[in-house]
Design a protein around this motif. Sequence first.
Motif, PDB file in Angstrom:
ATOM      1  N   GLU A   1     -13.455   7.986   4.122  1.00  0.00           N
ATOM      2  CA  GLU A   1     -12.534   6.875   4.308  1.00  0.00           C
ATOM      3  C   GLU A   1     -11.622   6.793   3.091  1.00  0.00           C
ATOM      4  N   ALA A   2     -10.459   6.214   3.282  1.00  0.00           N
ATOM      5  CA  ALA A   2      -9.569   5.922   2.158  1.00  0.00           C
ATOM      6  C   ALA A   2      -9.872   4.506   1.692  1.00  0.00           C
ATOM      7  N   SER A   3     -10.124   4.348   0.420  1.00  0.00           N
ATOM      8  CA  SER A   3     -10.322   3.013  -0.132  1.00  0.00           C
ATOM      9  C   SER A   3      -9.110   2.153   0.189  1.00  0.00           C
ATOM     10  N   GLY A   4      -9.344   0.896   0.512  1.00  0.00           N
ATOM     11  CA  GLY A   4      -8.238  -0.018   0.750  1.00  0.00           C
ATOM     12  C   GLY A   4      -7.316  -0.114  -0.453  1.00  0.00           C
ATOM     13  N   LEU A   5      -7.882  -0.006  -1.639  1.00  0.00           N
ATOM     14  CA  LEU A   5      -7.054  -0.075  -2.844  1.00  0.00           C
ATOM     15  C   LEU A   5      -6.177   1.165  -2.992  1.00  0.00           C
ATOM     16  N   LEU A   6      -6.631   2.305  -2.488  1.00  0.00           N
ATOM     17  CA  LEU A   6      -5.766   3.491  -2.458  1.00  0.00           C
ATOM     18  C   LEU A   6      -4.553   3.213  -1.581  1.00  0.00           C
ATOM     19  N   LEU A   7      -4.782   2.633  -0.403  1.00  0.00           N
ATOM     20  CA  LEU A   7      -3.662   2.326   0.485  1.00  0.00           C
ATOM     21  C   LEU A   7      -2.677   1.373  -0.186  1.00  0.00           C
ATOM     22  N   LEU A   8      -3.199   0.342  -0.822  1.00  0.00           N
ATOM     23  CA  LEU A   8      -2.311  -0.612  -1.482  1.00  0.00           C
ATOM     24  C   LEU A   8      -1.548   0.027  -2.634  1.00  0.00           C
ATOM     25  N   SER A   9      -2.172   0.975  -3.326  1.00  0.00           N
ATOM     26  CA  SER A   9      -1.483   1.626  -4.445  1.00  0.00           C
ATOM     27  C   SER A   9      -0.273   2.431  -3.970  1.00  0.00           C
ATOM     28  N   LEU A  10      -0.307   2.898  -2.713  1.00  0.00           N
ATOM     29  CA  LEU A  10       0.831   3.648  -2.184  1.00  0.00           C
ATOM     30  C   LEU A  10       2.080   2.779  -2.050  1.00  0.00           C
ATOM     31  N   PHE A  11       1.887   1.463  -2.004  1.00  0.00           N
ATOM     32  CA  PHE A  11       3.038   0.563  -1.922  1.00  0.00           C
ATOM     33  C   PHE A  11       3.815   0.497  -3.232  1.00  0.00           C
ATOM     34  N   SER A  12       3.205   0.910  -4.316  1.00  0.00           N
ATOM     35  CA  SER A  12       3.898   0.858  -5.600  1.00  0.00           C
ATOM     36  C   SER A  12       5.205   1.634  -5.558  1.00  0.00           C
ATOM     37  N   GLY A  13       5.159   2.861  -5.076  1.00  0.00           N
ATOM     38  CA  GLY A  13       6.370   3.660  -4.977  1.00  0.00           C
ATOM     39  C   GLY A  13       7.319   3.134  -3.927  1.00  0.00           C
ATOM     40  N   LEU A  14       6.777   2.703  -2.798  1.00  0.00           N
ATOM     41  CA  LEU A  14       7.625   2.185  -1.727  1.00  0.00           C
ATOM     42  C   LEU A  14       8.351   0.916  -2.174  1.00  0.00           C
ATOM     43  N   PHE A  15       7.625  -0.003  -2.769  1.00  0.00           N
ATOM     44  CA  PHE A  15       8.202  -1.271  -3.212  1.00  0.00           C
ATOM     45  C   PHE A  15       9.131  -1.068  -4.397  1.00  0.00           C
TER      46      PHE A  15
END
Length: 127
Positions: free
Chosen positions: A55-69
Amino acid sequence: MSVKRWADLKVGDEASVERVIDAADLALFAEVSGHRDPAFLPEHDPDRDGDSDAEASGLLLLSLFSGLFGEALTGPGTRLHAAEGRFLARARRGDRLTLTARVETLTPPRDVGVVLFVARDGERLFE
């Protein structure tokens, strides 16, 4: 990359990116975060069928928003002050995800309220 100044942002502005969660993402996140839960490691295969069930940690998913945001939506210099949301389902290794950030509020001098979504084949995993 188009850099937007705060004054150029509008409520409803949106940026999205697609990303496949791969073994390198899982391994690098475990290394950087120190979170080495076996369920989040690329070699996780509890049913021993030879296919990773990681599984991908939920925090990994949220960290991907750093570049997007910070790069695609608002541009360098923007700082996230708060975030909230809920996980609706788990992402797994090999999933193709669509991450979306949408401007919901703008409060002078520089505050931006953003709504974040993660989806897999139209199913929301985070909102």
